[in-house]
Enzyme design. Structure first.
Site, mmCIF file in Angstrom:
data_model
loop_
_atom_site.group_PDB
_atom_site.id
_atom_site.type_symbol
_atom_site.label_atom_id
_atom_site.label_comp_id
_atom_site.label_asym_id
_atom_site.label_seq_id
_atom_site.Cartn_x
_atom_site.Cartn_y
_atom_site.Cartn_z
ATOM 1 N N HIS A 82 0.825 -1.224 0.000
ATOM 2 C CA HIS A 82 0.000 0.000 0.000
ATOM 3 C C HIS A 82 0.853 1.267 0.000
ATOM 4 C CE1 HIS A 82 0.119 0.201 4.561
ATOM 5 N NE2 HIS A 82 0.090 1.493 4.282
ATOM 6 N N ASP A 135 -0.217 -7.516 1.819
ATOM 7 C CA ASP A 135 0.342 -6.159 1.716
ATOM 8 C C ASP A 135 1.875 -6.178 1.730
ATOM 9 O OD1 ASP A 135 0.482 -3.412 1.706
ATOM 10 O OD2 ASP A 135 -0.315 -3.132 3.740
ATOM 11 N N GLN A 229 0.520 5.634 11.949
ATOM 12 C CA GLN A 229 0.613 6.145 10.589
ATOM 13 C C GLN A 229 2.048 6.585 10.272
ATOM 14 O OE1 GLN A 229 -2.426 6.061 11.956
ATOM 15 N NE2 GLN A 229 -3.027 4.910 10.175
ATOM 16 N N GLY A 230 2.533 6.220 9.106
ATOM 17 C CA GLY A 230 3.891 6.562 8.695
ATOM 18 C C GLY A 230 4.892 5.455 8.973
ATOM 19 N N ASP A 231 4.486 4.470 9.787
ATOM 20 C CA ASP A 231 5.352 3.318 10.072
ATOM 21 C C ASP A 231 5.166 2.204 9.058
ATOM 22 O OD1 ASP A 231 6.551 4.305 12.450
ATOM 23 O OD2 ASP A 231 4.755 3.770 13.598
ATOM 24 N N SER A 232 4.154 2.283 8.246
ATOM 25 C CA SER A 232 3.839 1.196 7.315
ATOM 26 C C SER A 232 5.043 0.741 6.511
ATOM 27 C CB SER A 232 2.756 1.632 6.330
ATOM 28 O OG SER A 232 1.510 1.499 6.927
HETATM 29 N N1 ARG Z 1 -1.440 2.227 7.533
HETATM 30 C C1 ARG Z 1 -0.446 2.857 8.350
HETATM 31 C C2 ARG Z 1 0.677 3.399 7.487
HETATM 32 O O1 ARG Z 1 0.520 3.398 6.301
HETATM 33 C C3 ARG Z 1 0.068 1.940 9.424
HETATM 34 C C4 ARG Z 1 -0.892 1.861 10.522
HETATM 35 C C5 ARG Z 1 -0.499 0.921 11.574
HETATM 36 N N2 ARG Z 1 -1.420 1.094 12.648
HETATM 37 C C6 ARG Z 1 -1.371 0.443 13.806
HETATM 38 N N3 ARG Z 1 -2.224 0.768 14.716
HETATM 39 N N4 ARG Z 1 -0.484 -0.502 14.009
HETATM 40 O O2 ARG Z 1 1.631 3.973 7.955
#
Ligand code: ARG
Length: 272
Positions: A82, A135, A229-232
């Site tokens: 993603h 993913d 968010q941002g860790d993905s």
């Molecule tokens: N979708 C988020 C990203 O793109 C990662 C979210 C992870 N969230 C969590 N609660 N572990 O950075």
């Protein structure tokens, strides 16, 4: 159907910004939190963590960081599929001319380590953006990184993925759930949780659902420690091996909503 919940859980940094939505649920999370609830990490202790970067697309203040990645061979980096989506990059990966990984550097504003261009991107053909299943993407680097940066990958049946195993997640993402992005690498200690914990949190028929064949559940049963968010695309490491990639979750650090990771052992083809 993709309501606000689906958008909030599915997005990388770019998606969240584009959606201009609220990324966190009702429960507050600790303010000092990582990656929420964690602490600073030394890049020498975790040389396989890299930042994905495009200053053209995301601006230069945080060196263009928008996702994480993991070095699994000198010229191969795993990340979340993603992170390479059209909503994040605004086009195909090859159209983002300055797409690079930043390796060997914990401080995004610093000079250490190296920035290496991406010469090829393989997105898992089984990745499903509506369910988040599968993913994973594999980036090929234009120049090789030192062999000492490489981490081994868990393969099917690896005991490191068993529930109860302590695991560490790394990233430059939101440290509070409120959009305060880290400029220095952070890490949080969580544990691999039983599939049932995520099946309860993300049931079939209620937005995006958890599925244990392609996803791995991890978090802190008391809450407070999580990816955000941002860790993905960044690593979840257990038993010295890569077991997961940060993928999605509802809010960050809420005890009832664990983090959902790509189950690398199941999704990464054997040839990589
Ligand atoms: N979708 C988020 C990203 O793109 C990662 C979210 C992870 N969230 C969590 N609660 N572990 O950075």
């Amino acid at each position: 159907m993709r309501g606000p919940f689906a958008r909030a859980v599915a997005g990388a940094l770019g998606v969240i910004v584009a959606a201009a939505g609220q990324v966190v649920g009702a429960s507050p999370v600790a303010a000092d939190s990582v990656v929420v609830g964690g602490g600073p990490a030394r890049i020498t202790d975790a040389p396989w963590v890299v930042a994905l970067s495009s200053r053209d697309r995301f601006g230069g203040t945080r060196a263009g960081q928008f996702c994480g990645g993991v070095v699994v061979a000198p010229t191969k980096v795993l990340t979340a599929a993603h992170c390479l989506g059209r909503e994040v990059l605004g086009g195909e990966p090859w159209q983002v001319r300055d797409l690079a990984v930043i390796a060997g550097r914990a401080e995004l504003r610093g000079e250490g380590g190296q920035e290496v261009r991406i010469s090829d991107a393989w997105v898992n053909p089984d990745y499903d953006p509506t369910t988040n299943s599968g993913d994973l993407a594999v980036l090929t680097l234009a120049n090789a990184l030192p062999g000492s940066y490489v981490i081994g990958v868990a393969r099917p049946g690896d005991a490191a993925q068993a529930p109860g195993t302590p695991a560490d997640v790394y990233g430059w993402g939101d440290t509070s759930g409120n959009g305060s992005y880290a400029s220095t690498l952070r890490t949080a200690r969580v544990e691999v949780l039983p599939d049932a914990a995520c099946e309860r949190a993300y049931p079939q028929g209620g937005g995006v659902a958890y599925r244990g064949d392609t996803m791995l559940c991890a978090g802190d049963p008391r809450g407070g420690k999580d990816a955000c968010q941002g860790d993905s695309g960044g690593p979840l490491v257990a038993g010295g091996r890569l077991v997961g990639l940060v993928s999605w979750g509802s809010g960050c650090g809420q005890p009832e909503n664990p983090g959902v990771y790509t189950r690398v052992s199941a999704v990464l083809p054997e040839r990589f």
